[in-house]
Design a protein around this motif. Structure first.
Motif, PDB file in Angstrom:
ATOM      1  N   UNK A 212     -15.063  -8.425   2.266  1.00  0.00           N
ATOM      2  CA  UNK A 212     -14.198  -7.244   2.404  1.00  0.00           C
ATOM      3  C   UNK A 212     -14.850  -6.190   3.291  1.00  0.00           C
ATOM      4  N   UNK A 213     -16.116  -5.920   3.035  1.00  0.00           N
ATOM      5  CA  UNK A 213     -16.835  -4.912   3.813  1.00  0.00           C
ATOM      6  C   UNK A 213     -16.980  -5.367   5.260  1.00  0.00           C
ATOM      7  N   UNK A 214     -17.269  -6.638   5.462  1.00  0.00           N
ATOM      8  CA  UNK A 214     -17.397  -7.149   6.839  1.00  0.00           C
ATOM      9  C   UNK A 214     -16.090  -6.985   7.598  1.00  0.00           C
ATOM     10  N   UNK A 215     -14.959  -7.196   6.914  1.00  0.00           N
ATOM     11  CA  UNK A 215     -13.660  -7.020   7.568  1.00  0.00           C
ATOM     12  C   UNK A 215     -13.422  -5.561   7.948  1.00  0.00           C
ATOM     13  N   UNK A 216     -13.813  -4.641   7.088  1.00  0.00           N
ATOM     14  CA  UNK A 216     -13.651  -3.223   7.397  1.00  0.00           C
ATOM     15  C   UNK A 216     -14.461  -2.855   8.638  1.00  0.00           C
ATOM     16  N   UNK A 217     -15.693  -3.301   8.676  1.00  0.00           N
ATOM     17  CA  UNK A 217     -16.583  -2.985   9.803  1.00  0.00           C
ATOM     18  C   UNK A 217     -16.097  -3.646  11.090  1.00  0.00           C
TER      19      UNK A 217
END
Length: 243
Positions: A212-217
């Motif tokens: 999820x965090x990788x997608x946001x970044x």
């Protein structure tokens, strides 16, 4: 209840409020609340009840010395979650401390907040008393307001610059960030403020994180700013996004 109406925060204070049910009606509802002209918008996201007193004390100066004065100077508006916790409490108190006149609009699910004259079967949360306006959205769970918060900012901006700043934050802040990114709004994660903001800052440096965090970044719209930077440099950075 008829839109707009007033919520009595105290004996002396009432705050203009609307209740919205359909995204299609949001533009008209914000006009009814008195917002007609485009303004730069700062969206404040982040920690609420789970922020420690130590974190609140440590981060308060960011709101009093940087965020509230920048917004006041630029004639911008602030959109946040409206409750009397965490980042929302800090921006409300900062607005009061600098005697700010900027609109501070709290967007919160109608089923989760304490409304005068209403009985609630579930646990509810107090609204932050220094907000200038409230938008009550459908929902009985925290996070139900996330898409609305991003949409309210877009409707208020009317094409003017807008930016979201993430201070601390947890799982619901992930939803908030995601919806603001979908609105093509840059998100500034305050490194050193803890939890999700630090996780995003680390991910921007290539440190392992969840999907999820990788997608946001990967959106390209997330930037880390360092809480340890000078107030002057933080002020100029936020001005550059809102000017």
């Amino acid at each position: 209840m008829t839109n707009p109406f007033s919520i009595a925060i105290s004996n002396e204070l009432t705050v203009p409020t609307i209740k919205v049910d359909s995204p299609e009606d949001l533009s008209k509802s914000m006009n009814d609340l008195g917002f007609h002209d485009p303004r730069p918008i700062l969206v404040i996201l982040g920690g609420a009840a789970k922020m420690s007193q130590t974190d609140l004390d440590r981060l308060r100066s960011l709101f009093v010395k940087v965020l509230a004065p920048v917004v006041e100077e630029l004639g911008a508006f602030v959109v946040d979650g409206g409750t009397d916790f965490g980042v929302m409490q800090m921006i409300g108190q900062a607005r009061a401390e600098i005697s700010g006149k900027f609109a501070l609009i709290g967007v919160t699910p109608v089923g989760k907040v304490a409304l005068p004259g209403h009985t609630h079967s579930e646990e509810v949360t107090a609204l932050e008393p220094n907000h200038s306006h409230f938008v009550l959205t459908p929902g009985t769970n925290w996070g139900d307001e996330s898409p609305w918060l991003a949409d309210v900012a877009t409707v208020l901006a009317k094409g003017s610059p807008s930016v979201a700043i993430l201070v601390n934050g947890g799982e619901i802040s992930k939803q908030d960030v995601s919806h603001n990114l979908r609105a093509n709004r840059p998100v500034l994660a305050v490194a050193g403020s803890g939890r999700l903001a630090d996780t995003l800052a680390f991910a921007l440096e290539g440190e392992a994180s969840d999907e999820e965090v990788r997608e946001l970044v990967a959106s390209g719209l997330v930037q880390a700013i360092d809480f340890k930077d000078s107030f002057d440099s933080l002020t100029e950075l936020i001005k550059s996004y809102l000017s």
